[in-house]
Design an enzyme around this catalytic site. Structure first.
Site, PDB file in Angstrom:
ATOM      1  N   HIS A 235       0.797  -1.230   0.000  1.00 42.22           N
ATOM      2  CA  HIS A 235       0.000   0.000   0.000  1.00 42.22           C
ATOM      3  C   HIS A 235       0.824   1.272   0.000  1.00 42.22           C
ATOM      4  CE1 HIS A 235      -4.167  -1.410   0.509  1.00 42.22           C
ATOM      5  NE2 HIS A 235      -3.628  -2.464   1.107  1.00 42.22           N
TER       6      HIS A 235
ATOM      7  N   LYS B 135      -9.785  13.588   4.156  1.00 49.97           N
ATOM      8  CA  LYS B 135      -8.946  12.389   4.185  1.00 49.97           C
ATOM      9  C   LYS B 135      -8.023  12.554   5.377  1.00 49.97           C
ATOM     10  CE  LYS B 135      -7.651  13.313  -0.083  1.00 49.97           C
ATOM     11  NZ  LYS B 135      -7.371  12.393  -1.138  1.00 49.97           N
ATOM     12  N   ARG B 136      -7.287  11.508   5.719  1.00 42.45           N
ATOM     13  CA  ARG B 136      -6.318  11.667   6.796  1.00 42.45           C
ATOM     14  C   ARG B 136      -5.425  12.864   6.519  1.00 42.45           C
ATOM     15  NH1 ARG B 136      -6.045   7.663  10.848  1.00 42.45           N
ATOM     16  NH2 ARG B 136      -4.323   8.879  11.660  1.00 42.45           N
TER      17      ARG B 136
ATOM     18  N   LYS C 110      -0.237  14.171   1.609  1.00 39.20           N
ATOM     19  CA  LYS C 110      -1.545  14.436   0.996  1.00 39.20           C
ATOM     20  C   LYS C 110      -1.761  15.941   0.745  1.00 39.20           C
ATOM     21  CE  LYS C 110      -3.770  10.351   3.120  1.00 39.20           C
ATOM     22  NZ  LYS C 110      -4.253   9.556   1.976  1.00 39.20           N
TER      23      LYS C 110
ATOM     24  N   THR D 105      -8.953   6.185  -2.694  1.00 42.86           N
ATOM     25  CA  THR D 105     -10.255   5.664  -3.137  1.00 42.86           C
ATOM     26  C   THR D 105     -11.315   6.731  -2.983  1.00 42.86           C
ATOM     27  OG1 THR D 105     -10.482   4.659  -0.953  1.00 42.86           O
ATOM     28  CG2 THR D 105      -9.874   3.192  -2.762  1.00 42.86           C
TER      29      THR D 105
ATOM     30  N   LYS E 137     -14.907   7.807  -4.988  1.00 39.50           N
ATOM     31  CA  LYS E 137     -16.214   8.066  -4.382  1.00 39.50           C
ATOM     32  C   LYS E 137     -16.772   9.398  -4.853  1.00 39.50           C
ATOM     33  CE  LYS E 137     -14.606   5.461  -0.488  1.00 39.50           C
ATOM     34  NZ  LYS E 137     -13.797   5.567   0.738  1.00 39.50           N
TER      35      LYS E 137
END
Lengths: 853, 853
Positions: free
Chosen positions: B377, B572-573, B578, B690, B694
């Protein structure tokens, strides 16, 4: 449909009846299958006894809930006075068989299970004991809730739902080994988790004074600290031959999800999770101490957690019907304190009234003292509970203030009545000015209660003349009363001894077993006492029960005992004052003497006829894990057993058995299986004892000292039907004094026992050094030396009465002497039903009436 | 009756069908009332929404169990190959609505509840999220089990049943505060406690060698240590439009009641209770780390506890049907390792085979490597799991030996293939010879698996060329493959966005929503892309969803956002890679620029038309509690929000929102309510993502970097329907190198942002020092400086496309540009169904077929 109903008042019962599954095999089986497939998520094709137990108990539980809900409705509607029984221990044992009996559903369940391919007895065996108690105190509470339901009172129990029951005892190499009893490994069908009933309980923090913005009055605020949730788990308590089903509410400690700034300011997530997890530890462990206190902070936390949740629950229920009409509080509510463990309830109720509900102090205190009553369970000062002021003040800062205020008011009254008697003030003060300065819980309980009772006549007299003498002076003697303990005949006769219960029902012409709620009827058995056929049936039931006990002994110890010999039993917590050491010393003496006779060429047969009949000495009971002397006694019993049982010369003349892990379920087998039981505490030390009642009710005879309830048992069943021995309570002080100043006299017989032990035949004698030295050199506090020969004599006497029963079914001598006494015992045990106790409490202390049904 | 059935084989289904409560109001209501009165022990007259939720979920659970039992029967009878998905996290969210949808029982439940006086939506709101995961990895596992059921595979999940889910996030004064999520405060109706399934798991102890008395062979014995029980809790996973209902088995750690001499010899009862209590702590906490490891012993204990219980369960099930026919093992069983967390499963299976089942090492290893496959991952080396040899050897002494043996054999093979390449040996070795010496879990996973996959094409390519380059050399490239992640359209379209799902069903003429298991059908939506009426309906559904999101924002933050503005979302986290910091810097820049324009006298209207349209920047996500930089980013976002939202000049032009405690339930509202979402990780760092899928499936457009699954989303939906920007993965190394050796270039725009922050308008600038210095002075590892202006440009571009939607329902420009892209996105998202992933895994990796129904 229900949308309309929802607007109605909430005090409604259920929409269902429970008759189906209790009386119809089809209904039972349908419910059973549904529970297997949904509740358990298993299927009928791999349903084992455990799953069958779970499905059966869920089925019965569903039915029980109907009665339980309807009882709550009835109680709410009739709105009479209720009693709440606060006990830190409820030693319930198993629930299923009791429920089947009380719901009158045993036959339907048995035959339904048979059709489904199961055996009821095997299914019952799957249930773990709810061992939420140490011994007598906890079992008393369990009998009381049974009687409250059976006698149609509105009475709830409040306690803690410990994750770990009393430890399991294993015997390894003769030593007691304690292993944790994680009894909730499988989910407990008898516990109804009431997740919606959550009561926050606070600890620690600080107190400050504020002023009420409306009235300007000063008020105390308790702030900060740690918050834990009390979540209710309810155990329905079905009455016998009645729909009345009370509630036993046991609290679980759970973390609160509330946001606590003081905790989170630190920003340590791991710490805050750990704090939440710690919350649950409050209800994890039952302290395995009996008649002594360990003084741990967690224990005090348990006590406050429990009484705080219970009191808030009680007040909430009161307010639902009566709002703030506090004048009615004491007319509606009675709270019984089982020992001093719940004494903080007095302080908590005062705090609720004064701090939270805004009542004036004096008004509040007047209500509080009308509500509470306190049961004392010991005269032994070492067993009286005390808490260091420092600890209590840190954990419960506001409560300590209130305790000081209560004490100040109380001492001011005493000072008015007895001006200048400063010694008296010091003795009755709730605060013991000592190192460490402590709160005397018994004193607080007395000051905050309107009645104080002992649990047997002798005990109730003793507390008035010893530990509570000063309080009698201050409050007058009417505040002190007696309620002799009792036991529930549903569990201890009908459930434990179904054959005897059936024989009695037959002879009393009472097919519905109504005598079980009217135990005085047993008296009618006296008319059959000269009927040989009856005596034979009686004796043969005893024999069957002894076979059952022999099987238990074989299973648990691998020792074979012959069921025709005298079964001489002592099962109870191991404690010096209960004097298992006296018993095992006598066993050792018997062994030595038999060996001596054998060495003199006397034959086994002759020994049996002239000296000693065959017998099995059966022991059982747990020692508190930290109680060295008690553990030494267990070790000695087991080591003596190893020697005696493996001595080929001895054969059946003597066996010595220690049944490990004595608990309620084992008591249900041991009690009916005993011929004779020992209740031989040093006079004046055993408050009541209740196992003496259980044995006598099951047709076993008693050897005992003039102590506790033995006194009243003797009065009821007659002196000729009990084997009493030993020094009396009034001599104890003097004997102890003599031991210290004149030395202890060791009789020749006891000296032989000591030298045998010291010779090493029972293993390393150093291991028993403390036991012998305690008697020989340290004052023999429990008067073993004084009573030893008297104990031996009592045995000689009773063995003559028992006779040579071995193998001879037509031994009319045994029938006419021993069995007759057994019948007469049972016939006169009616007084010791816990129903009678509850009636006495209801009338003399609680002032409550049964519900109309 | 059943007594006869009991002798039959145990592989039978249930005796019931579930159709009643799913389709009949009467049956539902009867079951509902029964559960209220028995399971919950409440009554209908005081049944609140919580009780209604519990009664409803128990009713649905009962029905689910029928399918679940029948599926198990079918799986056993068909006896095909099964897959087991091992994931340390399953981020399931709520279960009830999902069950209602998959069981096609939503309408009956809704109308039954209405009759009973309840509102389904309110009842659904009572369920706590099952938040047993950190983020994407855990949610992926949840989507996969849904697809396994829906696509009729025989596939179970195995994980841990944490008592505490991922922490709840509160925002206090702009800071993230973590509070424990004790989600099991109320009992969980979706969890079926399987108390009969108990697997002992050992820790610590020692290893010795013994000889098999029969064969004389040497064998290793692992003895002593600490024993904990793994008790199964099963969560039925219903498929959509099928009866196939797989199982998610999560383990609970429970104390064992077994007698442990080594522990009890010490004789300390308190200690032994404490040890038992500690057992439960193994499954108490989900570690709140995402993409970095904390290396705690308890974490390693969790991993072994979980894989050991799961493997023994799997082997037991295999042996039931196939005895010791180990040759069939790999034909019957595939095990997928979700990340390296379950890597010890490889070692445990080898141990079971060799030590317990007596297989030869090579034979065992051949089976093991056929069974396992490993999903990687991350390419970030700091996120790769390692365990110190010391710790692992102490906790699992035998496993460490096996790891050394596995490594020795593996390195011997490498040495044969590449003689003398000692550097290569060092790089591929499972043991990292460093301080501390460690076990590289990813290396072990690769060596022990037959396939290794990445989760998006770009990512799968990158691992082959970077972190696993040497393994490609050793094993060849065929061992490495790609399965691009996916999401379940049942939850992420039908459940989260019922109106859009209904519109699609209508347009596809698909009343049974079959497109939800055949998501390629969405392609047919393209035919309506020029139909204005359709576009308007589409847009108006988006607007309704935005209103719902605006309500959520109002409830949780008290900020009012106008639903007509562009909702620009990044949830998101929180992680530097990110790049929420890139986003908030751009927001700050926008704010400064608007303020500048206003100060130059430009009107708000003109700003909207010429410069910036109105928008709300919506953030959400949790930072690992120990991740300082991520928490700083959260603080900055909130402080910027405080300034911007309270600036009266700005009005609706800009709002900055941080939605606290982002979780699955909130995602179900936020995702359908977004116009635009940010997936802007530094190129090459996000394995897949992901949430991008969505958002796109719900008609939101994406602004993103060329990273993770953005690449394939672009390929599928077309470059013109996504807003890509930023440097590419192939440039990253060079840019990082340049930053270090040539310095970081801060553009004028970014410099303005930094000086605004440093001016203190968002609070004490020292609090943001590390964030700015990381870019300016410490090499800007995540390339914020390089991508900042490109990000601003992309925004300028997309705003033109969005247009001036505000208030004008007939803005055909918006319809024809933005909404059309939205439709085209959705129409081409079929590829990203997790059903497609599962089919790929089934075919390429697991070699399993769907069950015949």
């Amino acid at each position: 449909k229900y949308s309309q109903l929802k607007v109605l008042d909430s005090n409604k019962g259920t929409t269902q009846t429970n008759q189906g599954v209790l009386t119809s095999k089809d209904a039972f089986e349908e419910s059973f299958v549904r529970h297997v497939e949904t509740t358990l998520a298993r299927n009928m094709y791999n349903c084992d006894n455990l799953a069958a137990y779970q499905a059966t108990s869920n089925t019965i539980r569903d039915a029980l809930l109907i009665d339980w809900a309807n009882t709550q409705q009835k109680q709410t509607i009739q709105d009479g006075k209720r009693v709440y029984y606060l006990s830190l221990e409820f030693l319930m044992g198993r629930a299923m068989d009791n429920a089947l009996i009380n719901l009158n559903s045993r036959d339907n369940t048995k035959s339904s299970l048979t059709e489904l391919g199961f055996n009821l007895e095997d299914v019952l065996e799957q249930e773990p004991d709810a061992a939420l108690g140490n011994g007598g105190l906890g079992r008393l509470a369990a009998c009381f809730v049974d009687s409250l339901s059976s006698k149609n009172y509105s009475g709830w129990g409040y306690g803690l739902n410990y994750q770990y029951g009393i430890f399991k005892q294993k015997i390894v190499d003769g030593y007691q080994i304690e292993t944790p009893d994680y009894w909730l490994k499988y989910s407990n069908p008898w516990e109804i988790m009431r997740n919606e009933i959550q009561i926050p309980v606070d600890f620690y923090g600080y107190v400050y004074e504020d002023h009420d913005p409306n009235t300007g009055k000063a008020k105390k605020i308790w702030a900060g600290g740690e918050r834990v949730l009390a979540v209710a788990a309810d155990f329905p308590i079905p009455g016998f031959n009645t729909d009345n089903t009370n509630n036993l509410r046991l609290w679980n400690a759970k973390p609160t999800n509330e946001f606590d700034f003081t905790k989170f300011n630190a920003g340590d997530y791991q710490q805050s999770v750990a704090a939440q997890q710690r919350a649950e530890s409050i209800t994890s462990v039952l302290y395995p101490n009996d008649n002594f206190e360990s003084g741990k902070e967690l224990r005090l936390k348990q006590q406050y957690f429990w009484v705080s949740a219970s009191l808030h629950d009680i007040v909430r229920r009161f307010k639902k019907n009566h709002k703030n009409n506090w004048n009615k509080f004491a007319d509606q509510i009675a709270i019984q304190l089982n020992d001093t463990h719940p004494t903080l309830a007095i302080v908590e109720l005062q705090r609720i009234f004064v701090d939270l509900e805004g009542l004036e102090w004096d008004k509040a205190w007047e209500i509080v003292t009308k509500v509470f009553a306190y049961t004392n369970h010991t005269v032994m000062s070492e067993a009286l509970e005390k808490w260091p002021v420092d600890l209590l003040g840190r954990l419960l800062p506001r409560h300590l203030e209130i305790i000081y205020d209560i004490n100040f008011n109380f001492l001011s009254d005493v000072e008015k009545k007895f001006p200048g008697d400063r010694d008296l003030l010091g003795r009755v003060s709730v605060i013991e000015e000592n190192h460490p300065k402590s709160v005397r819980m018994a004193s607080l309980a007395i000051v905050g209660s309107h009645k104080v009772n002992g649990v047997a006549e002798l005990h109730s007299e003793l507390i008035k003349t010893t530990i509570f003498k000063d309080f009698v002076k201050v409050f007058g003697k009417d505040k002190f009363t007696n309620v002799t303990n009792g036991i529930t005949p549903r569990r201890w006769l009908r459930q434990a001894n179904p054959k005897l219960a059936a024989l009695i029902a037959e002879k009393l012409n009472d097919p519905n077993y109504e005598y079980l709620t009217n135990l005085g009827s047993l008296k009618k058995l006296e008319q059959f006492v000269n009927d040989d056929e009856f005596l034979k049936r009686w004796d043969s039931i005893k024999f069957d029960n002894k076979v059952k006990l022999a099987n238990l002994i074989k299973e648990t110890t691998n020792i074979e005992v012959d069921p025709t010999v005298l079964f001489d039993v002592q099962v109870k917590r191991i404690h010096e004052y209960k004097r298992q050491q006296l018993n095992i010393f006598a066993v050792i003496y018997r062994y030595l003497r038999i060996k001596e006779l054998l060495s003199q060429g006397v034959s086994v047969e002759e020994i049996k006829l002239k000296h000693y009949i065959s017998k099995a000495s059966i022991f059982g009971g747990k020692a508190a894990p930290g109680y060295y002397m008690a553990k030494t006694i267990i070790h000695l019993i087991n080591k003596v057993g190893d020697v005696v049982n493996n001595d080929p010369e001895i054969g059946n003349l003597l066996k010595v058995v220690f049944v490990p892990d004595y608990n309620v379920s084992k008591a249900e087998i041991i009690t009916p299986g005993s011929d004779l039981s020992n209740h031989i505490s040093t006079a004046g030390t055993e408050a009541s004892g209740t196992s003496n009642m259980k044995f006598a009710l099951n047709g076993g005879l008693i050897i005992g000292t003039v102590d506790g309830a033995n006194v009243e048992i003797t009065r009821e069943i007659g002196e000729e039907n009990i084997f009493l021995f030993g020094n009396l309570a009034e001599s104890v002080e003097e004997l102890r004094h003599k031991h210290i100043f004149e030395g202890v006299h060791i009789s020749e017989t006891l000296a032989k026992v000591f030298s045998a032990i010291e010779s090493g035949i029972f293993g390393n004698p150093d291991e028993y050094r403390a036991l012998i030295d305690g008697i020989r050199y340290h004052g023999d506090y429990y008067l073993v030396s004084d009573d030893f020969d008297l104990f031996l004599q009592a045995h000689t006497k009773l063995e003559k009465v028992f006779g040579h029963h071995g193998g001879d079914a037509n031994d009319t001598d045994h029938l006419h002497k021993w069995v007759k006494k057994s019948v007469l015992s049972v016939a006169n045990m009616g007084f010791f039903s816990s129903d009678r106790c509850i009636d006495e409490y209801a009338e003399d202390i609680w002032n409550i009436e049964p519900l109309s049904q």
